[in-house]
Design an enzyme around this catalytic site. Structure first.
Site, PDB file in Angstrom:
ATOM      1  N   HIS A 260       0.850  -1.185   0.000  1.00  0.00           N
ATOM      2  CA  HIS A 260       0.000   0.000   0.000  1.00  0.00           C
ATOM      3  C   HIS A 260       0.889   1.241   0.000  1.00  0.00           C
ATOM      4  CE1 HIS A 260      -3.297   2.664   0.733  1.00  0.00           C
ATOM      5  NE2 HIS A 260      -2.741   3.122   1.845  1.00  0.00           N
ATOM      6  N   ASP A 262       0.559   5.280  -0.112  1.00  0.00           N
ATOM      7  CA  ASP A 262      -0.286   6.474  -0.085  1.00  0.00           C
ATOM      8  C   ASP A 262       0.180   7.431  -1.174  1.00  0.00           C
ATOM      9  OD1 ASP A 262      -2.051   5.875   2.055  1.00  0.00           O
ATOM     10  OD2 ASP A 262      -0.422   6.230   3.462  1.00  0.00           O
ATOM     11  N   ASP A 372      -7.518   1.218   3.064  1.00  0.00           N
ATOM     12  CA  ASP A 372      -7.156   2.259   4.026  1.00  0.00           C
ATOM     13  C   ASP A 372      -7.874   3.553   3.685  1.00  0.00           C
ATOM     14  OD1 ASP A 372      -5.903   3.751   5.990  1.00  0.00           O
ATOM     15  OD2 ASP A 372      -4.147   4.161   4.771  1.00  0.00           O
ATOM     16  N   HIS A 577      -7.268   9.335  -0.274  1.00  0.00           N
ATOM     17  CA  HIS A 577      -7.805   9.276   1.081  1.00  0.00           C
ATOM     18  C   HIS A 577      -6.942   9.917   2.169  1.00  0.00           C
ATOM     19  CE1 HIS A 577      -5.618   5.272   0.892  1.00  0.00           C
ATOM     20  NE2 HIS A 577      -5.097   5.811   1.979  1.00  0.00           N
TER      21      HIS A 577
END
Length: 886
Positions: A260, A262, A372, A577
């Site tokens: 993951h 970001d 997430d 997000h």
């Protein structure tokens, strides 16, 4: 041969095994101390600093100066390029040779003008393999480049990870040397580690745990760290233990590599591009060594970045995707916030993502992948279904502060009844490490025992990137089918969900939103980002409407497909997000606001061009408002009549001014507008100016009566610390539920706090309006850029501004201007036109300049026959690529 007696004291045996592989104790004589053999310094290191992130071909042209290990460089966000010359000793023939590089920051090795591996100490990647088994025919001398970003895996927080970045941090290289790597020692260490963890995790009352303990003790007995010939006997003991099989009923864990990343958070967008390259090139190297490895990768935007910046790496990714190893998932442009984007924005997330995956990888995604984010809208299942997606994976609700979500595998049902098969990995993480703990937790935490016998385990360093390591793969390989643990298989999302679908008859159904009981402040923080998002959503809507009408009137009009495509992608990127929720550093905020400004600038120009084309044809959608022969033409992109302003001095309103506002501070009247300066009890260091307007809505098409509401235009100079600005409206309405607008609809939430599920929603999200109604009447609260609400009993609250200090120390400081409105009404909110009023507040009438003498007759292109229908989007239709995704 004498056999040492096995001590039965559990603690003694366990500590003996732990110390034998410790990286802290007895490394001069234990097994861990033998992981690396001979060492040799590199021949030379030189370096050059760059303030910008530059391509490799520019970097090699820099001026390089000598560098000594331990010297510092920086500051934060700069890049240090190293030129490393090395020669491998001839005596290391037949050995596995590594470049051992330990440094602050995130590094990437370049050879032959291509990135070949990431090196990040925080991500347990400190070695680059120069040779698996050195041969005479291999080059012994070489020069390589190392690109080192002056930031850590999680940015550069000053004092703590999520603090504002330290702009003056210095960085250094602690080790830069050639080493002989002892692979046999690595294999034994992994055996010991897994056995020790089985002992700890299964506990004292478990027989299998004791078998692991005695096996580890026997291995210590036969293994002499200084004598490699003793290693096979120790390894055979471990193999015998790991080969003892499970029964047929054991739970199956589907392991998938994961990373993951970001798209922005504690680092800017530009650094994410390099994070992707560092992480994914390392994954490619692992796939080359481990043909069974599977890696899942979401976010089309990140793949598009790599395609543009690292075309050679992207080509390798495509090759491994064809082999079924590198699996694109998610179907969206970015892993967006699940609450705040509009319905149309969410549709575009899937549209852009699915089209990208189909074009570049030949397939649409079948599963939505959003591990997430800060909650999940009840409208998502319908949008997923419309995008060709029937499966959903996340785990974020395991973060709930109050209530434990009751399912791991279930059907999620949206507003219209659409259902998607949903899976929360029971290990409650999207960055497992392949450890025994991950496997034990996956079984222990599974809330659907007896209903679902398959679960996902996503392994690899995440958030800041990094991804899987060889050690993680080795751990999982040892326990594929080991008694006492669940079965483990390297798998894919499709295989997992196919098996879950096959046994789905007993699964439960969850209806409505998936509300995260955490991070409620993300509905409000970084107000300028929220404002930019709302305004740009409206602007792109209007550009598409005007351009579509212009094209209908003149088939020679050039519909701005490319420009709109690029602007939408910028808007979708900012809906990541950690951006639109405001949980990012100041640098990200600056980038986001710059993107909004670009959307506004280009979008306004496109709107003017489309409007001029309409005027040129003498067809302007005005809806009941005429223009003179000169001056601007009014463009109304909504299918109903619009608002007129009524001065407060207008006696027709039957509404005394004294009921409009009660505040402490100075009050004055200007041009029929009530203005006030608010500073109750002098508790604020900020200036808040309030202007109140009275509006009368003429909704001729939809309504048979006139609705009046009060609108407050707030101007705030905000300079607070750890304060929260809200506006409250106590109303004489009592209802157990309030209604909130969400994407393409609305939902009800309780106004009481009877249960823990109720009071955990002390602050909730909504879009343009919220309503509290009894039978026959009610009050609505409207806004033009806010998302945080709280309606408790009869008090309606709108969250306006926060003053957080991490990770952005200056979050929301400065000037703000926004509007909210309170709207009493008769009947239901639908009958009163609340939805239409909220659209009016958010979609302004657009003024189009035109030449004097142009024909500006009133013309309407569309209308709706019922208030129950909202004409949300009008845009040019493109033929879908296939029936699969129409």
């Amino acid at each position: 041969m004498y056999h040492q007696p096995v001590l039965k004291n559990r603690r003694t045996l366990l500590e003996r095994a732990e110390k034998f592989i410790s990286d802290t104790y007895f490394t001069d004589c234990n097994l861990r101390g033998r992981l690396y053999g001979d060492t040799c310094p590199v021949e030379s290191i030189s370096y050059s600093m760059s303030q910008k992130r530059i391509p490799f071909l520019e970097a090699v042209k820099l001026n390089y100066e000598p560098y000594e290990v331990g010297d510092t460089f920086g500051p934060t966000w700069w890049t240090c390029w190293f030129k490393v010359s090395l020669r491998i000793p001839d005596s290391w023939r037949g050995k596995q040779v590594h470049l051992r590089w330990e440094s602050d920051g995130e590094a990437m090795v370049w050879m032959g003008q291509q990135p070949v591996q990431g090196l990040t100490k925080e991500g347990e990647k400190i070695c680059y393999i120069l040779s698996e088994c050195l041969k005479d025919s291999e080059p012994h001398s070489m020069t390589l480049y190392i690109e080192l970003a002056c930031n850590g895996l999680f940015g550069a927080g000053q004092g703590s990870m999520i603090a504002a970045p330290d702009p003056d941090r210095k960085y250094s290289v602690q080790k830069a040397e050639l080493v002989v790597f002892n692979q046999e020692v690595r294999e034994l260490l992994t055996d010991f580690e897994m056995l020790v963890d089985i002992v700890k995790l299964l506990g004292e009352g478990n027989q299998r745990g004791y078998q692991a303990l005695f096996t580890a003790n026997e291995m210590v007995n036969v293994c002499e760290p200084t004598n490699p010939s003793s290693f096979p006997a120790a390894r055979s003991l471990a193999l015998r233990f790991f080969s003892q099989r499970n029964g047929d009923s054991q739970h199956t864990v589907h392991a998938m590599g994961h990373c993951h990343i970001d798209s922005a958070w504690l680092w800017p967008y530009e650094e994410t591009i390099r994070k992707c390259a560092r992480s994914w090139v390392t994954v490619i190297r692992l796939m080359e060594k481990n043909s069974h490895m599977v890696f899942t990768c979401s976010q089309a935007q990140q793949l598009e970045w790599v395609r543009g910046w690292y075309p050679g790496l992207f080509s390798q990714i495509q090759d491994h995707a064809k082999k079924g190893q590198f699996i694109p998932v998610g179907g969206t442009w970015v892993e967006m916030d699940g609450n705040l984007p509009s319905g149309e924005s969410m549709v575009r997330q899937f549209l852009e993502g699915q089209c990208f995956f189909k074009k570049e990888f030949g397939n649409y995604c079948r599963e939505f992948w959003l591990p997430d984010t800060f909650g999940y809208s009840a409208q998502l299942p319908q949008i997923m279904q419309g995008s060709g997606i029937t499966r959903f994976l996340t785990q974020k609700l395991s973060w709930n502060l109050v209530n434990t979500f009751p399912h791991n595998t279930f059907f999620w049902e949206g507003l219209d009844g659409s259902q998607v098969l949903t899976h929360f990995p029971p290990g409650n993480s999207y960055e497992m490490k392949g450890k025994v703990e991950d496997l034990v937790n996956t079984v222990k935490n599974n809330k659907d025992k007896g209903r679902a016998n398959h679960s996902a385990a996503l392994f690899g360093f995440g958030d800041g990137g990094g991804g899987p390591t060889q050690l993680m793969l080795d751990r999982l390989d040892r326990v594929q089918d080991t008694d006492g643990l669940p079965r483990v298989q390297m798998s894919s999302p499709d295989r997992l969900f196919s098996l879950l679908e096959a046994e789905s008859s007993l699964l439960c159904t969850w209806t409505g939103e998936l509300f995260l009981e955490l991070h409620n402040g993300t509905y409000t923080t970084q107000a300028q980002i929220k404002l930019g998002n709302r305004q740009c959503e409206a602007l792109l809507h209007d550009v598409e409407v005007a351009s579509s009408l212009a094209l209908c009137q003149d088939n020679t009009f050039q519909y701005p497909s490319t420009q709109l495509h690029n602007l939408w992608r910028l808007l979708l990127l900012n809906q990541f997000h950690d951006v639109i929720p405001g949980s990012c550093i100041e640098m990200v905020v600056e980038d986001a606001l710059q993107y909004y400004q670009e959307i506004r600038s280009v979008g306004t120009r496109l709107l003017q061009v489309a409007g001029e084309a309409l005027v040129a044809k003498g067809q302007t959608e005005v809806r009941g408002q005429r223009s003179e022969d000169k001056g601007p033409v009014v463009l109304n992109t909504l299918p109903w009549e619009r608002t007129e302003v009524v001065p407060l001095t207008d006696g027709t309103t039957d509404q005394p001014c004294g009921l409009l506002l009660q505040v402490d501070g100075s009050v004055l009247m200007e041009n029929g507008i009530l203005r006030a300066v608010v500073n109750k009890d002098g508790c604020l260091a900020s200036l808040i100016m309030l202007a109140v307007f009275l509006y009368r809505q003429f909704l001729i098409i939809l309504l048979t009566h006139v609705s009046i509401h009060l609108s407050s235009n707030l101007q705030v100079e905000w300079f607070e610390s750890h304060k929260f600005l809200k506006v409250e409206f106590p109303v004489r309405v009592r209802s157990p539920e309030a209604t909130y607008e969400i994407q393409f609809g609305h939902l009800q939430r309780p106004t009481h706090r009877n249960t823990s599920w109720d009071w955990a929603r002390f602050e909730v999200w909504g879009h343009k309006w919220a309503d509290l109604s009894e039978h026959g009447f009610g009050v609505s609260l409207l806004n033009d850029c806010k998302y945080g609400y709280s309606i408790h009993r009869n008090v309606m609250t709108l969250s306006l501004l926060r003053a957080t200090k991490a990770p952005d120390a200056n979050a929301d400081m400065g000037s703000h201007q926004f509007t909210y409105a309170i709207m009493p009404h008769k009947g239901t909110f639908q009958e009163a036109g609340v939805i239409q009023c909220a659209y009016n507040l958010n979609y302004p009438l657009r003024l189009i300049d035109h030449a004097p003498g142009s024909n500006t007759a009133v013309w309407s292109a569309f209308s709706v026959s019922t208030a129950a229908v909202i004409l949300e989007t009008i845009k040019q239709v493109h033929t879908p690529p296939s029936k699969e995704f129409a």
